[in-house]
Design a protein around this motif. Structure first.
Motif, PDB file in Angstrom:
ATOM      1  N   ILE A   1       0.869  -1.058   0.062  1.00  0.00           N
ATOM      2  CA  ILE A   1       0.074  -0.070   0.176  1.00  0.00           C
ATOM      3  C   ILE A   1       0.919   1.191   0.094  1.00  0.00           C
ATOM      4  CG2 ILE A   1      -1.800   1.268   1.276  1.00  0.00           C
ATOM      5  CD1 ILE A   1      -2.778  -1.401   2.534  1.00  0.00           C
ATOM      6  N   LEU A   2       1.896   1.253   0.915  1.00  0.00           N
ATOM      7  CA  LEU A   2       2.978   2.489   0.757  1.00  0.00           C
ATOM      8  C   LEU A   2       3.551   2.687  -0.324  1.00  0.00           C
ATOM      9  CD1 LEU A   2       3.692   4.178   3.095  1.00  0.00           C
ATOM     10  CD2 LEU A   2       5.698   2.862   3.397  1.00  0.00           C
ATOM     11  N   LEU A   3       3.996   1.771  -1.195  1.00  0.00           N
ATOM     12  CA  LEU A   3       4.532   1.989  -2.401  1.00  0.00           C
ATOM     13  C   LEU A   3       3.343   2.484  -3.419  1.00  0.00           C
ATOM     14  CD1 LEU A   3       6.828  -1.137  -3.123  1.00  0.00           C
ATOM     15  CD2 LEU A   3       7.461   1.193  -2.654  1.00  0.00           C
ATOM     16  N   ALA A   4       2.168   1.823  -3.348  1.00  0.00           N
ATOM     17  CA  ALA A   4       1.041   2.325  -4.348  1.00  0.00           C
ATOM     18  C   ALA A   4       0.890   3.764  -4.037  1.00  0.00           C
ATOM     19  CB  ALA A   4      -0.100   1.630  -3.964  1.00  0.00           C
ATOM     20  N   ILE A   5       0.997   4.148  -2.673  1.00  0.00           N
ATOM     21  CA  ILE A   5       0.738   5.705  -2.373  1.00  0.00           C
ATOM     22  C   ILE A   5       1.749   6.284  -3.011  1.00  0.00           C
ATOM     23  CG2 ILE A   5       0.706   7.263  -0.273  1.00  0.00           C
ATOM     24  CD1 ILE A   5      -0.606   5.204   1.397  1.00  0.00           C
ATOM     25  N   VAL A   6       3.015   6.034  -2.673  1.00  0.00           N
ATOM     26  CA  VAL A   6       4.304   7.125  -3.211  1.00  0.00           C
ATOM     27  C   VAL A   6       3.991   7.217  -4.602  1.00  0.00           C
ATOM     28  CG1 VAL A   6       6.589   7.008  -3.538  1.00  0.00           C
ATOM     29  CG2 VAL A   6       5.652   6.452  -1.284  1.00  0.00           C
ATOM     30  N   PHE A   7       3.777   5.902  -5.517  1.00  0.00           N
ATOM     31  CA  PHE A   7       3.613   5.932  -6.984  1.00  0.00           C
ATOM     32  C   PHE A   7       2.587   6.668  -7.521  1.00  0.00           C
ATOM     33  CE2 PHE A   7       6.650   2.416  -6.815  1.00  0.00           C
ATOM     34  CZ  PHE A   7       7.684   2.836  -7.740  1.00  0.00           C
ATOM     35  N   GLY A   8       1.269   6.634  -6.659  1.00  0.00           N
ATOM     36  CA  GLY A   8       0.187   7.344  -6.946  1.00  0.00           C
ATOM     37  C   GLY A   8       0.553   8.889  -6.647  1.00  0.00           C
TER      38      GLY A   8
ATOM     39  N   LEU B   1      -7.160   5.907 -14.493  1.00  0.00           N
ATOM     40  CA  LEU B   1      -6.229   5.241 -13.448  1.00  0.00           C
ATOM     41  C   LEU B   1      -6.872   4.831 -12.265  1.00  0.00           C
ATOM     42  CD1 LEU B   1      -2.868   7.353 -13.592  1.00  0.00           C
ATOM     43  CD2 LEU B   1      -3.497   5.002 -14.459  1.00  0.00           C
ATOM     44  N   ALA B   2      -8.235   5.668 -12.019  1.00  0.00           N
ATOM     45  CA  ALA B   2      -8.977   5.248 -10.784  1.00  0.00           C
ATOM     46  C   ALA B   2      -9.946   4.453 -10.803  1.00  0.00           C
ATOM     47  CB  ALA B   2      -9.655   6.727 -10.336  1.00  0.00           C
ATOM     48  N   ILE B   3      -9.944   3.748 -12.081  1.00  0.00           N
ATOM     49  CA  ILE B   3     -10.915   2.850 -12.162  1.00  0.00           C
ATOM     50  C   ILE B   3     -10.810   1.691 -11.078  1.00  0.00           C
ATOM     51  CG2 ILE B   3     -11.902   1.028 -13.699  1.00  0.00           C
ATOM     52  CD1 ILE B   3     -11.653   2.893 -16.024  1.00  0.00           C
ATOM     53  N   PRO B   4      -9.756   0.952 -10.740  1.00  0.00           N
ATOM     54  CA  PRO B   4      -9.589  -0.096  -9.937  1.00  0.00           C
ATOM     55  C   PRO B   4      -9.868   0.346  -8.591  1.00  0.00           C
ATOM     56  CG  PRO B   4      -7.764   0.004 -11.139  1.00  0.00           C
ATOM     57  CD  PRO B   4      -8.225   1.227 -11.584  1.00  0.00           C
ATOM     58  N   GLY B   5      -9.542   1.732  -8.132  1.00  0.00           N
ATOM     59  CA  GLY B   5     -10.063   2.311  -7.011  1.00  0.00           C
ATOM     60  C   GLY B   5     -11.721   2.157  -6.928  1.00  0.00           C
ATOM     61  N   TYR B   6     -12.264   2.767  -7.856  1.00  0.00           N
ATOM     62  CA  TYR B   6     -13.711   2.933  -7.816  1.00  0.00           C
ATOM     63  C   TYR B   6     -14.359   1.367  -7.685  1.00  0.00           C
ATOM     64  CZ  TYR B   6     -13.195   7.682  -7.579  1.00  0.00           C
ATOM     65  OH  TYR B   6     -12.789   9.032  -7.203  1.00  0.00           O
TER      66      TYR B   6
ATOM     67  N   VAL C   1      -5.195   1.699  -4.749  1.00  0.00           N
ATOM     68  CA  VAL C   1      -4.501   3.009  -3.903  1.00  0.00           C
ATOM     69  C   VAL C   1      -4.001   3.804  -4.882  1.00  0.00           C
ATOM     70  CG1 VAL C   1      -2.800   3.199  -2.151  1.00  0.00           C
ATOM     71  CG2 VAL C   1      -4.497   1.690  -1.955  1.00  0.00           C
ATOM     72  N   PHE C   2      -3.060   2.983  -5.848  1.00  0.00           N
ATOM     73  CA  PHE C   2      -2.228   3.952  -6.888  1.00  0.00           C
ATOM     74  C   PHE C   2      -3.122   4.931  -7.509  1.00  0.00           C
ATOM     75  CE2 PHE C   2      -0.962   4.125 -11.379  1.00  0.00           C
ATOM     76  CZ  PHE C   2      -0.044   4.845 -11.185  1.00  0.00           C
ATOM     77  N   GLY C   3      -4.346   4.384  -8.053  1.00  0.00           N
ATOM     78  CA  GLY C   3      -5.255   5.218  -8.792  1.00  0.00           C
ATOM     79  C   GLY C   3      -5.765   6.241  -8.097  1.00  0.00           C
ATOM     80  N   LEU C   4      -6.190   5.815  -7.007  1.00  0.00           N
ATOM     81  CA  LEU C   4      -7.167   6.918  -6.177  1.00  0.00           C
ATOM     82  C   LEU C   4      -6.337   8.007  -5.820  1.00  0.00           C
ATOM     83  CD1 LEU C   4      -9.252   4.712  -3.900  1.00  0.00           C
ATOM     84  CD2 LEU C   4     -10.353   6.037  -5.780  1.00  0.00           C
TER      85      LEU C   4
ATOM     86  N   LEU D   1      -3.338   2.428   6.681  1.00  0.00           N
ATOM     87  CA  LEU D   1      -2.726   3.054   5.168  1.00  0.00           C
ATOM     88  C   LEU D   1      -4.056   2.787   4.121  1.00  0.00           C
ATOM     89  CD1 LEU D   1       0.892   1.688   5.065  1.00  0.00           C
ATOM     90  CD2 LEU D   1       0.327   3.733   4.824  1.00  0.00           C
ATOM     91  N   LEU D   2      -4.679   1.644   4.412  1.00  0.00           N
ATOM     92  CA  LEU D   2      -5.754   1.307   3.545  1.00  0.00           C
ATOM     93  C   LEU D   2      -6.812   2.627   3.644  1.00  0.00           C
ATOM     94  CD1 LEU D   2      -6.878  -0.372   1.408  1.00  0.00           C
ATOM     95  CD2 LEU D   2      -8.133  -1.430   3.021  1.00  0.00           C
ATOM     96  N   ALA D   3      -7.095   3.076   4.987  1.00  0.00           N
ATOM     97  CA  ALA D   3      -8.124   4.056   5.360  1.00  0.00           C
ATOM     98  C   ALA D   3      -7.462   5.318   4.803  1.00  0.00           C
ATOM     99  CB  ALA D   3      -8.300   4.418   6.829  1.00  0.00           C
ATOM    100  N   PHE D   4      -6.435   5.702   4.743  1.00  0.00           N
ATOM    101  CA  PHE D   4      -5.908   6.914   4.196  1.00  0.00           C
ATOM    102  C   PHE D   4      -5.849   6.914   2.682  1.00  0.00           C
ATOM    103  CE2 PHE D   4      -2.330   9.270   2.407  1.00  0.00           C
ATOM    104  CZ  PHE D   4      -2.328  10.480   3.229  1.00  0.00           C
ATOM    105  N   SER D   5      -5.733   5.750   2.020  1.00  0.00           N
ATOM    106  CA  SER D   5      -5.811   5.903   0.564  1.00  0.00           C
ATOM    107  C   SER D   5      -7.182   5.772   0.010  1.00  0.00           C
ATOM    108  CB  SER D   5      -4.802   4.807   0.040  1.00  0.00           C
ATOM    109  OG  SER D   5      -4.929   3.723   0.680  1.00  0.00           O
TER     110      SER D   5
END
Ligand code: ASP
Length: 427
Positions: A16-23, A49-54, A217-220, A278-282
């Motif tokens: 999740i952290l890596l996805a946040i940083v790349f996002g 990019l946000a499709i997987p997130g939604y 997480v990345f897309g959102l 982290l999941l809550a944050f993202s």
């Protein structure tokens, strides 16, 4: 239950952290202000990019109502005795009321001390574009209160389910759970078997959805950065910083409770809950984190399953300290922007309405700000002012959701400590 259906992969937090940083990185590169691509394309690409997130949020929303329903009923009915449930219920409610009040007091004090509203000018054009429809604003006062109390009971549960009303589902599940607990075991069993199955299939679906987490997480995050515009955040930095400071103070309160009451090291606590945070944050959705919070509480914090099954769904729905704190600061902020005097009565009214509002808000992204209209209306601040803080809401939503989730996990440990000798919650 959760033991069989593990959804937490090893090193989920790192993913999740890596996805946040790349996002964040891609979000900054795609931002219209940076000038690499045109505003049109940055909008289009970030939406894709946000499709997987939604998708992730949609799957969880689809399943969260049956999951809440099944978990609460199972939690209550399995404990068997109504006395014990009263014991747990009253303690949970008193504790939630205590932490929510604490959060609002921190919020109000910071708002009055730092005076973030004195650093911005209300922009007429922003106010003109208000997004809150007037009929959505419910005023809380002596006249509307009786109706609100009666409306707590969902008269048409199917309608509540259709509308995905989390609070109504929680209340209905508690009533059904209590009724089942007071029936003979033989009579209650067939329905409880169904409820067990509902809970298990819900968790299987959640586990599938968890595969989407890295991309989600990345897309959102990328989309959030593009949509937010970094310049807006700087313009409102004092307000943003006040809210974040308040949320950090609230986290400090939890850590003190953990250290002095639960007698666990705050570092161990934070290490164990970092995935959920982290999941809550993202995702900005405590409902989306609910299944992971349940697993975290049970497996990592070793909270009794009977407590987890009742407390986490209940907490996700009614215990939102981050949201309450945020609403308190936002109200004081807007009062300062619009030059509205806040008397001690107004402050008390904010306290009461904010408690009500945080109980009523479902744990999904952005609701905190819609419900804020209700608090504002109570103290005579134009709801249109919400347009002013909307621009920076996403980042604050991410932070307050993290606190909402941390608060529920803290509560689970507190209840575990209070009820450590009660073996009925062991299964
Ligand atoms: N997004 C928050 C949550 O899910 C609620 C809010 O908007 O404050 O916990």
């Amino acid at each position: 239950m959760v033991k069989k259906i593990r959804m937490m992969k090893k090193k989920l937090w790192l993913t999740i952290l890596l996805a946040i940083v790349f996002g964040l990185l891609i979000g900054v590169l795609l931002s219209p202000g940076v000038g690499i691509i045109s505003p049109y394309w940055s909008d289009v690409i970030s939406s894709w990019l946000a499709i997987p997130g939604y998708l992730f949020l949609a799957i969880i929303q689809m399943i969260v109502i049956p999951l809440i329903f099944a978990s609460i009923i199972k939690g209550i009915a399995d404990s068997g005795s109504l006395e014990q449930i009263k014991l747990l219920g009253s303690r949970i409610l008193i504790y939630f009321l205590f932490t929510t009040t604490m959060a609002i007091i921190i919020g109000l004090s910071l708002g009055l001390l730092i005076k973030p509203g004195y650093y911005v000018e209300p922009k007429e054009e922003l106010l003109a574009e208000t997004v809150i429809e007037e009929d959505k604003i419910i005023e809380i006062n002596v006249e509307t209160f009786p109706d609100m109390i009666v409306n707590i009971i969902p008269v048409n549960i199917f309608q509540s389910l259709v509308e995905r009303d989390m609070l109504a589902t929680v209340i209905f599940s508690i009533i059904v759970g209590l009724a089942l607990a007071s029936m003979t075991a033989r009579r209650a069993k067939p329905f409880l078997n169904v409820v067990n199955t509902v809970q298990e299939f819900s968790l299987v679906i959640v586990r599938w959805a968890m595969f989407l987490v890295p991309l989600a997480v990345f897309g959102l995050l990328a989309e959030a950065v593009v949509k937010m515009g970094l310049d807006v955040i700087f313009g409102m930095s004092i307000y943003v910083a006040t809210v974040i400071l308040g949320l950090l103070l609230m986290l400090g309160v939890y850590l003190m409770i953990i250290a002095f009451f639960v007698k666990m090291s705050p570092i161990t606590f934070l290490q164990n809950i970092k995935e959920a945070q982290l999941l809550a944050f993202s995702t900005s959705s405590s409902a989306a984190v609910m299944p992971l919070s349940m697993e975290t509480a049970e497996e990592k914090l070793n909270v009794k399953p009977g407590i987890v099954q009742i407390l986490i769904p209940l907490g996700t729905t009614i215990n939102m300290d981050g949201t309450a704190l945020y609403q308190a600061i936002a109200t004081v902020f807007l009062a300062q922007v619009f030059g509205v005097e806040l008397s001690i009565f107004a402050l008390l009214l904010i306290l009461i309405t904010t408690i009500g509002a945080s109980i009523g808000s479902p744990g999904t992204p952005g609701v905190g700000i819609v419900i804020l209209a209700m608090v504002l209306a109570g103290v005579g601040i134009p709801a249109a002012g919400i347009a002013l803080i909307l621009a920076v809401d996403r980042i604050l939503d991410m932070c307050r959701t993290t606190i909402n989730v941390s608060g529920d996990l803290t509560a689970s440990l507190v209840m575990n400590r209070l009820l450590k000798h009660k073996t009925i919650f062991d299964h």
